[in-house]
Each structure stands twice: as structure tokens, then as C-alpha cells.
Write a protein that holds these residues in place. Structure first.
Motif, short mmCIF file in Angstrom:
data_model
loop_
_atom_site.label_atom_id
_atom_site.label_comp_id
_atom_site.label_asym_id
_atom_site.label_seq_id
_atom_site.Cartn_x
_atom_site.Cartn_y
_atom_site.Cartn_z
N ILE A 14 -85.88 2.64 123.53
CA ILE A 14 -85.12 2.81 124.27
C ILE A 14 -84.07 3.87 123.82
O ILE A 14 -83.62 5.00 124.31
CB ILE A 14 -84.39 1.85 124.99
CG1 ILE A 14 -85.19 0.99 126.07
CG2 ILE A 14 -83.03 2.19 125.67
CD1 ILE A 14 -84.55 -0.35 126.56
N ARG A 15 -83.46 3.78 122.60
CA ARG A 15 -82.50 4.53 121.95
C ARG A 15 -83.36 5.87 121.91
O ARG A 15 -82.69 6.93 122.09
CB ARG A 15 -82.16 4.13 120.65
CG ARG A 15 -81.31 2.86 120.81
CD ARG A 15 -80.30 2.54 119.44
NE ARG A 15 -81.45 2.50 118.26
CZ ARG A 15 -82.01 1.29 117.63
NH1 ARG A 15 -81.59 0.07 118.43
NH2 ARG A 15 -82.79 1.41 116.75
N GLY A 16 -84.47 6.10 121.56
CA GLY A 16 -85.23 7.12 121.35
C GLY A 16 -85.40 7.87 122.48
O GLY A 16 -85.46 9.08 122.82
N ASP A 17 -85.67 7.38 123.44
CA ASP A 17 -85.88 7.99 124.86
C ASP A 17 -84.61 8.57 125.34
O ASP A 17 -84.86 9.65 126.03
CB ASP A 17 -86.47 6.96 125.99
CG ASP A 17 -86.66 7.42 127.43
OD1 ASP A 17 -87.30 8.53 127.28
OD2 ASP A 17 -85.98 7.01 128.39
N TYR A 18 -83.44 7.91 125.13
CA TYR A 18 -82.24 8.50 125.66
C TYR A 18 -81.85 9.70 124.75
O TYR A 18 -81.59 10.72 125.40
CB TYR A 18 -80.99 7.50 125.43
CG TYR A 18 -80.93 6.35 126.31
CD1 TYR A 18 -81.82 6.16 127.57
CD2 TYR A 18 -80.17 5.06 125.90
CE1 TYR A 18 -81.60 5.12 128.29
CE2 TYR A 18 -80.27 4.15 126.44
CZ TYR A 18 -80.81 4.15 127.96
OH TYR A 18 -80.77 2.89 128.78
N ILE A 19 -82.44 9.89 123.46
CA ILE A 19 -81.97 10.81 122.67
C ILE A 19 -83.04 11.97 123.16
O ILE A 19 -82.37 13.28 123.15
CB ILE A 19 -82.39 10.54 121.39
CG1 ILE A 19 -81.22 9.69 120.67
CG2 ILE A 19 -82.48 11.69 120.18
CD1 ILE A 19 -81.46 8.93 119.13
N LYS A 20 -84.16 11.91 123.32
CA LYS A 20 -84.89 12.95 123.71
C LYS A 20 -84.59 13.54 125.12
O LYS A 20 -84.44 14.55 125.24
CB LYS A 20 -86.36 12.39 124.05
CG LYS A 20 -87.14 12.14 122.85
CD LYS A 20 -88.41 11.90 123.07
CE LYS A 20 -89.08 11.01 121.72
NZ LYS A 20 -90.53 10.35 121.94
N ARG A 21 -84.20 12.66 126.01
CA ARG A 21 -83.66 13.13 127.45
C ARG A 21 -82.47 14.13 127.00
O ARG A 21 -82.07 15.03 127.59
CB ARG A 21 -83.57 12.03 128.28
CG ARG A 21 -84.83 11.41 128.75
CD ARG A 21 -84.48 10.17 129.75
NE ARG A 21 -85.72 9.46 129.94
CZ ARG A 21 -86.81 9.88 130.85
NH1 ARG A 21 -86.60 11.00 131.32
NH2 ARG A 21 -87.80 9.08 130.90
N ILE A 22 -81.29 13.49 126.50
CA ILE A 22 -79.93 14.16 126.09
C ILE A 22 -80.26 15.31 125.55
O ILE A 22 -79.58 16.38 125.85
CB ILE A 22 -79.23 13.09 125.44
CG1 ILE A 22 -78.89 12.05 126.36
CG2 ILE A 22 -77.93 14.13 124.80
CD1 ILE A 22 -78.09 10.92 125.69
N GLN A 23 -81.21 15.39 124.26
CA GLN A 23 -81.39 16.84 123.70
C GLN A 23 -82.15 17.73 124.85
O GLN A 23 -82.00 18.81 124.53
CB GLN A 23 -82.54 16.41 122.59
CG GLN A 23 -81.90 15.87 121.56
CD GLN A 23 -82.88 15.59 120.52
OE1 GLN A 23 -84.06 14.93 120.69
NE2 GLN A 23 -82.44 15.40 119.31
N ASN A 24 -82.87 17.28 125.85
CA ASN A 24 -83.26 18.15 126.89
C ASN A 24 -82.12 18.72 127.82
O ASN A 24 -82.35 20.09 128.46
CB ASN A 24 -84.50 17.59 127.88
CG ASN A 24 -85.64 17.58 127.02
OD1 ASN A 24 -85.94 18.31 126.09
ND2 ASN A 24 -86.43 16.58 127.35
N TRP A 25 -80.90 18.03 127.97
CA TRP A 25 -80.01 18.27 128.94
C TRP A 25 -79.01 19.17 128.15
O TRP A 25 -78.24 19.77 128.92
CB TRP A 25 -79.68 17.15 129.42
CG TRP A 25 -80.57 16.27 130.25
CD1 TRP A 25 -81.64 16.66 131.13
CD2 TRP A 25 -80.30 14.79 130.30
NE1 TRP A 25 -82.14 15.71 131.68
CE2 TRP A 25 -81.50 14.24 131.37
CE3 TRP A 25 -79.58 13.86 130.21
CZ2 TRP A 25 -81.74 12.96 131.84
CZ3 TRP A 25 -79.92 12.60 130.40
CH2 TRP A 25 -80.88 11.97 131.15
N THR A 26 -78.64 18.96 126.95
CA THR A 26 -77.83 19.47 126.39
C THR A 26 -78.06 20.00 125.02
O THR A 26 -78.98 19.37 124.25
CB THR A 26 -76.54 19.02 126.50
OG1 THR A 26 -75.47 19.55 125.85
CG2 THR A 26 -76.51 17.63 125.77
#
Length: 134
Positions: A14-26
């Protein structure tokens, strides 16, 4: 300037998924990952002590509610971690991301926002929060 986000969840996927998504957004974001509430409190305290030095502060904290007990502390969950953090840090935005029904408790503890992971709009809400605070 690099923004700093702490992600607290006992599930590394879950932590890794959040990181990937946030990196795509900003862009220009660094991440600190912790797996339990006690580690979250300690990391925020450590980072807060660095303000004014070379590190700067934390821009956003994303935390789960249910996290395992650590060997250092007899079970600090996400709500307790928020309460403890608010004793020494009143301003860093904290968002609880969980599938537990603790929205009111999270806000009373000091969270700025609560997002239910079961919601079909979860990713939309998460993106809005990330863009709001970063």
C-alpha cells in the motif's frame, strides 16, 4: 524545493502504491515510509527537530488507522499517533486513509482530513488532498 511526505501503513505494498500515484501527480517529492504508529510519531518528532537546519519540514502525513504494535511502544494506532503528534506539531497536515469507520475520531484527534479507502472516489479524493498540500 522538494516536498516531504510521510506514509504510515503496515502494508508495504500500500505504501508503494501511494508513492507511485503521488509521483505521477506531482514532482519533487521525497517519501519517508513507516510501518507502525510509534515509528510515525518518532519520525515526525525527528523531522520537526530538523526545521531550520538543512532538512526543512514535513509537508504531508498520510496514515492508516490499524497498524501493528511496535516493539518500542505497546500499540500506537493511527488515531493515537495523530493525538501524540498534535501535542508537538499543530500545523503539519495529517490525512487518515483507512477502511475503518473512524472518521469523526480521526478529525477529533487532529487529522485535517479522513478518506475512506472503500469509497469509489478514493483515488480522486487522495489526488485532491495531495495537490492541495503539495
Amino acid at each position: 524545493m522538494v516536498e516531504k511526505v510521510i506514509i504510515a501503513d503496515d502494508d508495504p505494498y500500500i505504501r508503494g502504491d501511494y508513492i507511485k500515484r503521488i509521483q505521477n501527480w506531482t514532482k519533487d517529492v521525497s517519501f519517508i515510509e513507516v510501518g507502525d504508529g510509534a515509528s510515525l510519531v518518532n519520525k515526525v518528532r525527528d523531522e520537526s527537530s530538523q526545521i531550520g537546519k538543512s532538512h526543512g519540514g514535513i509537508n504531508l502525513i498520510l496514515t492508516d488507522y490499524r497498524m501493528p504494535m511496535s516493539h518500542r511502544d505497546e500499540g500506537v494506532n493511527g488515531l493515537q499517533a495523530i493525538e501524540l503528534i498534535r501535542r508537538f506539531d499543530k500545523s503539519t497536515p495529517i490525512v487518515m486513509l483507512t477502511d475503518s469507520n473512524v472518521a469523526n475520531e480521526a478529525l477529533e484527534a487532529g487529522a485535517n482530513r479522513y478518506i475512506d479507502r472503500r469509497s469509489r472516489n478514493f483515488l480522486i479524493e487522495l489526488r485532491e488532498v495531495v495537490l492541495q498540500y503539495l
